[in-house]
Design an enzyme around this catalytic site. Structure first.
Site, mmCIF file in Angstrom:
data_model
loop_
_atom_site.group_PDB
_atom_site.id
_atom_site.type_symbol
_atom_site.label_atom_id
_atom_site.label_comp_id
_atom_site.label_asym_id
_atom_site.label_seq_id
_atom_site.Cartn_x
_atom_site.Cartn_y
_atom_site.Cartn_z
ATOM 1 C CB CYS A 138 -0.923 0.012 1.212
ATOM 2 S SG CYS A 138 -2.165 -1.294 1.202
ATOM 3 C CB CYS A 139 1.477 3.831 -2.389
ATOM 4 S SG CYS A 139 -0.037 4.278 -3.268
ATOM 5 C CD GLN A 140 -3.650 3.396 -0.422
ATOM 6 O OE1 GLN A 140 -2.685 2.692 -0.137
ATOM 7 N NE2 GLN A 140 -4.666 2.964 -1.153
#
Length: 304
Positions: A71-73
């Site tokens: 996940c990059c959030q």
């Protein structure tokens, strides 16, 4: 070579792997909708819908090549003024460490946003792989340089069981303008000058016309690309999980349609997506660009 795809989403990395000559034997994601459509698009792979931080890696097939897009959030600025947020999404980066501690593939590729490198725990994360005997090569590429009609800069971290990190280079292709994906005969246009249209939207249209003429793309919500939009000869700005890009044609405008978003991400027409707009755009915005990742994977195979 057999590969697995962690945080597979709708399958950008799996599509890329197939184009690069890899066989993806197992793919996993926590999102049931993503797993459903990944299964439809890649029925040959074994699929798992689970929290990968709780995975039993002994149940995952042996593989030569590992691919992961945690996940990059927790690292990206795509949330606008709110900025990156800290929650459990950042900790997903530890799942590939535990997976490849168990399986020890010959090579792995991890994709994320460039600000992943600014993560306070990145040095410790990197040292974990080095403790396992991997050398890490860190590279940043823009999808537009692979001929994708979108500016989308991503970092690619390559781990190899070698004394030194490998060096890769990918060919820089000519940039492709967003005009290549616009379906001008699409039916759902509306007049720009209509009751209820936001003043900020009208101002962006006015500014865009001054710079680019009657046809251009622009962010419909918030800003991005300044306050004038982009000319059609340039790649579009980064596609996110939010439906925000509009196209202007004379006195009318509309949001990009799902097929245009799909093309902007370099997915082929054969890729199945939800029929409902919001989940389709969310899946596409969370995906990797197959054409870009294909180029990286081919360069890795050549280097090893």
């Amino acid at each position: 070579m057999n590969a697995i795809d962690l945080f597979a989403g709708i399958g950008g990395n799996t599509e890329a792997a197939k184009m690069a000559g890899l066989d993806v034997v197992w793919a996993a994601n926590h999102n049931p909708i993503a797993v459903e459509f990944h299964s439809l698009n890649h029925p040959e792979a074994i699929h798992s819908c689970q929290d990968l931080q709780q995975a039993d890696w002994s149940q995952v097939p042996a593989h030569n090549f590992g691919i992961a897009s945690p996940c990059c959030q927790g690292h990206t600025d795509a949330r606008g003024k709110e900025g990156p947020h800290h929650h459990k999404s950042r900790s997903t980066a530890w799942a590939p460490v535990s997976c490849w501690e168990y399986h020890r593939p010959e090579v792995f590729l991890i994709e994320n946003v460039p600000k992943f490198l600014n993560w306070k725990l990145f040095p410790q994360w990197k040292s974990c792989f080095e403790s396992l005997g991997y050398s890490l090569s860190i590279n940043t590429f823009d999808a537009a340089d692979s001929g994708v009609p979108q500016n989308r800069e991503r970092v690619f971290i390559i781990g190899t069981q070698s004394k030194n990190p490998i060096e890769i280079s990918i060919p820089k292709r000519p940039h492709v303008g967003v005009n290549s994906i616009i379906e001008w005969d699409y039916a759902r246009w509306s007049l720009i000058e209509k009751p209820g249209r936001a003043a900020a939207t009208l101002e962006r249209v006015k500014n865009g016309r001054k710079r680019f003429g009657d046809r251009f793309v622009m962010p419909y919500y918030k800003s991005g690309s300044g306050k004038t939009g982009r000319c059609l000869s340039r790649p579009i700005g980064t596609i996110t999980t939010k439906d925000r890009w509009a196209v202007v044609d004379g006195d009318k405008m509309r949001m990009l349609n799902i097929n245009e978003y799909r093309k902007a991400m370099s997915f082929g027409d054969h890729i199945k997506l939800p029929k409902t707009r919001t989940p389709a755009i969310q899946l596409l915005g969370n995906a990797t660009c197959p054409v870009q990742v294909r180029d990286v994977l081919k360069a890795v195979k050549k280097a090893i």
